[in-house]
Design an enzyme around this catalytic site. Structure first.
Site, PDB file in Angstrom:
ATOM      1  N   ARG A   1       0.834  -1.215   0.000  1.00 50.28           N
ATOM      2  CA  ARG A   1       0.000   0.000   0.000  1.00 50.28           C
ATOM      3  C   ARG A   1       0.864   1.258   0.000  1.00 50.28           C
ATOM      4  NH1 ARG A   1      -3.156  -3.653   3.301  1.00 50.28           N
ATOM      5  NH2 ARG A   1      -1.472  -3.453   4.793  1.00 50.28           N
TER       6      ARG A   1
ATOM      7  N   THR B   1       7.319   0.320  10.548  1.00 50.06           N
ATOM      8  CA  THR B   1       7.282   0.461  12.002  1.00 50.06           C
ATOM      9  C   THR B   1       7.571  -0.889  12.655  1.00 50.06           C
ATOM     10  OG1 THR B   1       4.887   0.262  11.805  1.00 50.06           O
ATOM     11  CG2 THR B   1       5.779   2.467  12.061  1.00 50.06           C
TER      12      THR B   1
ATOM     13  N   ASN C   1       6.471   8.499  11.622  1.00 49.52           N
ATOM     14  CA  ASN C   1       5.372   9.049  10.832  1.00 49.52           C
ATOM     15  C   ASN C   1       5.920  10.123   9.896  1.00 49.52           C
ATOM     16  OD1 ASN C   1       2.911  10.286   9.919  1.00 49.52           O
ATOM     17  ND2 ASN C   1       1.910   9.301  11.656  1.00 49.52           N
TER      18      ASN C   1
ATOM     19  N   HIS D   1      -6.070   2.775  13.284  1.00 50.07           N
ATOM     20  CA  HIS D   1      -5.523   2.393  11.976  1.00 50.07           C
ATOM     21  C   HIS D   1      -6.443   1.390  11.282  1.00 50.07           C
ATOM     22  CE1 HIS D   1      -1.815   4.230  13.464  1.00 50.07           C
ATOM     23  NE2 HIS D   1      -1.413   4.265  12.205  1.00 50.07           N
TER      24      HIS D   1
ATOM     25  N   LYS E   1      -3.231  -3.494   9.590  1.00 50.68           N
ATOM     26  CA  LYS E   1      -1.959  -3.091  10.199  1.00 50.68           C
ATOM     27  C   LYS E   1      -1.419  -4.242  11.043  1.00 50.68           C
ATOM     28  CE  LYS E   1       0.289   0.530  12.921  1.00 50.68           C
ATOM     29  NZ  LYS E   1       1.474   0.540  12.056  1.00 50.68           N
TER      30      LYS E   1
ATOM     31  N   THR F   1       3.913   5.621  15.713  1.00 52.37           N
ATOM     32  CA  THR F   1       3.627   7.029  16.031  1.00 52.37           C
ATOM     33  C   THR F   1       3.213   7.174  17.490  1.00 52.37           C
ATOM     34  OG1 THR F   1       2.873   7.290  13.763  1.00 52.37           O
ATOM     35  CG2 THR F   1       2.287   9.042  15.301  1.00 52.37           C
TER      36      THR F   1
HETATM   37  P1  NAD Z   1       1.713  -3.643   3.041  1.00 56.13           P
HETATM   38  O1  NAD Z   1       1.530  -4.964   3.737  1.00 56.13           O
HETATM   39  O2  NAD Z   1       0.665  -3.141   2.119  1.00 56.13           O
HETATM   40  O3  NAD Z   1       3.090  -3.667   2.202  1.00 56.13           O
HETATM   41  C1  NAD Z   1       4.275  -4.272   2.655  1.00 56.13           C
HETATM   42  C2  NAD Z   1       4.959  -4.859   1.433  1.00 56.13           C
HETATM   43  O4  NAD Z   1       6.271  -5.290   1.816  1.00 56.13           O
HETATM   44  C3  NAD Z   1       4.242  -6.104   0.854  1.00 56.13           C
HETATM   45  O5  NAD Z   1       3.999  -5.892  -0.520  1.00 56.13           O
HETATM   46  C4  NAD Z   1       5.234  -7.230   1.105  1.00 56.13           C
HETATM   47  O6  NAD Z   1       5.186  -8.230   0.094  1.00 56.13           O
HETATM   48  C5  NAD Z   1       6.553  -6.483   1.078  1.00 56.13           C
HETATM   49  N1  NAD Z   1       7.681  -7.174   1.711  1.00 56.13           N
HETATM   50  C6  NAD Z   1       7.701  -7.956   2.809  1.00 56.13           C
HETATM   51  N2  NAD Z   1       8.955  -8.375   3.053  1.00 56.13           N
HETATM   52  C7  NAD Z   1       9.739  -7.823   2.098  1.00 56.13           C
HETATM   53  C8  NAD Z   1      11.141  -7.867   1.833  1.00 56.13           C
HETATM   54  N3  NAD Z   1      11.987  -8.576   2.592  1.00 56.13           N
HETATM   55  N4  NAD Z   1      11.610  -7.164   0.779  1.00 56.13           N
HETATM   56  C9  NAD Z   1      10.775  -6.455  -0.011  1.00 56.13           C
HETATM   57  N5  NAD Z   1       9.446  -6.368   0.192  1.00 56.13           N
HETATM   58  C10 NAD Z   1       8.945  -7.064   1.235  1.00 56.13           C
HETATM   59  O7  NAD Z   1       2.003  -2.593   4.218  1.00 56.13           O
HETATM   60  P2  NAD Z   1       1.839  -0.997   4.174  1.00 56.13           P
HETATM   61  O8  NAD Z   1       0.485  -0.620   4.610  1.00 56.13           O
HETATM   62  O9  NAD Z   1       2.349  -0.489   2.860  1.00 56.13           O
HETATM   63  O10 NAD Z   1       2.824  -0.562   5.347  1.00 56.13           O
HETATM   64  C11 NAD Z   1       4.203  -0.881   5.272  1.00 56.13           C
HETATM   65  C12 NAD Z   1       4.883  -0.398   6.559  1.00 56.13           C
HETATM   66  O11 NAD Z   1       4.877   1.022   6.586  1.00 56.13           O
HETATM   67  C13 NAD Z   1       4.197  -0.863   7.861  1.00 56.13           C
HETATM   68  O12 NAD Z   1       5.179  -1.177   8.830  1.00 56.13           O
HETATM   69  C14 NAD Z   1       3.416   0.376   8.284  1.00 56.13           C
HETATM   70  O13 NAD Z   1       3.192   0.418   9.675  1.00 56.13           O
HETATM   71  C15 NAD Z   1       4.381   1.455   7.846  1.00 56.13           C
HETATM   72  N6  NAD Z   1       3.826   2.794   7.672  1.00 56.13           N
HETATM   73  C16 NAD Z   1       4.610   3.822   8.066  1.00 56.13           C
HETATM   74  C17 NAD Z   1       4.204   5.108   7.857  1.00 56.13           C
HETATM   75  C18 NAD Z   1       5.114   6.237   8.269  1.00 56.13           C
HETATM   76  O14 NAD Z   1       4.760   7.411   8.082  1.00 56.13           O
HETATM   77  N7  NAD Z   1       6.279   5.944   8.855  1.00 56.13           N
HETATM   78  C19 NAD Z   1       2.966   5.368   7.249  1.00 56.13           C
HETATM   79  C20 NAD Z   1       2.175   4.294   6.845  1.00 56.13           C
HETATM   80  C21 NAD Z   1       2.631   3.001   7.045  1.00 56.13           C
END
Ligand code: NAD
Length: 264
Positions: free
Chosen positions: A12, A93, A118, A146, A150, A157
């Site tokens: 995502r 995270t 975040n 969330h 998640k 955050t």
């Molecule tokens: P998601 O599950 O949609 O996407 C994660 C992707 O990572 C998947 O497509 C998965 O196949 C891939 N993946 C897993 N292991 C991998 C590897 N070793 N190498 C490459 N790809 C790999 O999750 P998301 O909603 O996109 O969120 C991802 C992360 O970002 C979560 O930890 C979420 O909490 C975090 N997040 C952080 C912020 C921020 O502002 N810091 C904002 C939103 C989400």
């Protein structure tokens, strides 16, 4: 041109990052990395795709690795990138303070490991305002909300917000009046009083339809103060991600929090 490799490119956040990087004139997406296939017609076909960070770095020599993967993968991805001297911008995270300390020891001279709980400017401002309010209103609880997919709770955050509030309270010598904790939970309703992060109660809500939201509620005699931030769309994180990609080349070592990287 800043050459960017994106881990989690089929996810995502990864999908939104692909569009944001494509729209930035000074950034080039040289590699997408994911274990999952990307959706047909998502525009990803124009980017070379790899199934591991090591393959992507060896083939494309990026300046920056952006990581939005999963808690179980992020540590290994960072370690691989740092070993190659690639700057890291990490949004995933679930990294503990102990893991970050171990990774910090592996950062080569001149390389930067940047981690943001975040990337949304509004959420960073909320955390700063919460720290300021806690000096005067030290009784506080956090509700983070969330989407239902998640993988970790509480959110990064919320943990960061709790850390900043705890630091601000300690600096100001502000002592909370306090409230009942787990001992007040009725039998069969364990968890009703939430979890503790840095001595602050955190409640995690998970529902379809939500993106990323946080409410910080302060209470004092005769008054309450509520601070709230809502990320309604993942585009809210993109200005922060792009700013971090630009800034890490000028910085080195471990940096946590967008407020420590750009002038807010
Ligand atoms: P998601 O599950 O949609 O996407 C994660 C992707 O990572 C998947 O497509 C998965 O196949 C891939 N993946 C897993 N292991 C991998 C590897 N070793 N190498 C490459 N790809 C790999 O999750 P998301 O909603 O996109 O969120 C991802 C992360 O970002 C979560 O930890 C979420 O909490 C975090 N997040 C952080 C912020 C921020 O502002 N810091 C904002 C939103 C989400």
């Amino acid at each position: 041109m800043i050459r960017v490799a994106l881990a989690g490119a089929a996810g995502r956040m990864g999908s939104t990052c692909r569009e944001a990087i494509a729209g930035a004139v000074d950034l080039e997406l040289v590699a997408g990395i994911d274990r999952a296939p990307v959706a047909e017609g998502s525009g990803a076909a124009e980017v070379p795709f790899f199934s591991s960070v090591s393959e992507a770095i060896a083939a494309t020599h990026p300046d920056v690795l952006v990581d939005f993967t999963v808690p179980a993968s992020v540590e290994g991805n960072i370690r691989t990138a740092l070993a190659a001297g690639t700057d890291c911008v990490v949004g995933t995270t679930g990294l503990s303070a102990a893991t970050l300390a171990a990774l910090e020891a592996e950062i080569p001279q001149g390389t930067c490991l940047f981690v943001a709980p975040n990337f949304a400017i509004g959420a960073v401002l909320l955390m700063q305002l919460a720290a300021r309010a806690a000096r005067w209103m030290p009784d506080v609880e956090i509700i983070e909300l969330h989407h239902n997919l998640k993988k970790d709770a509480p959110s990064g955050t919320a943990i960061r917000t709790a850390e900043l509030i705890a630091e601000a309270r300690a600096d100001a010598g502000a002592t909370p009046l306090g409230a009942p904790g787990k001992e007040s939970e009725a039998p069969g309703y364990e968890g009703a009083r939430g979890a503790q992060a840095e001595g602050i109660t955190v409640h995690s809500v998970r529902l379809p339809g939500l993106v990323a939201h946080e409410e910080v509620i302060f209470g004092g005699p005769g008054q309450t103060l509520t601070l709230r931030h809502d990320s309604l769309d993942r585009v809210s994180f993109m200005p922060g991600v792009l700013a971090a990609c630009r800034a890490v080349s000028e910085r080195s070592g471990l940096i946590v929090g967008l407020e420590n990287l750009i002038d807010l």
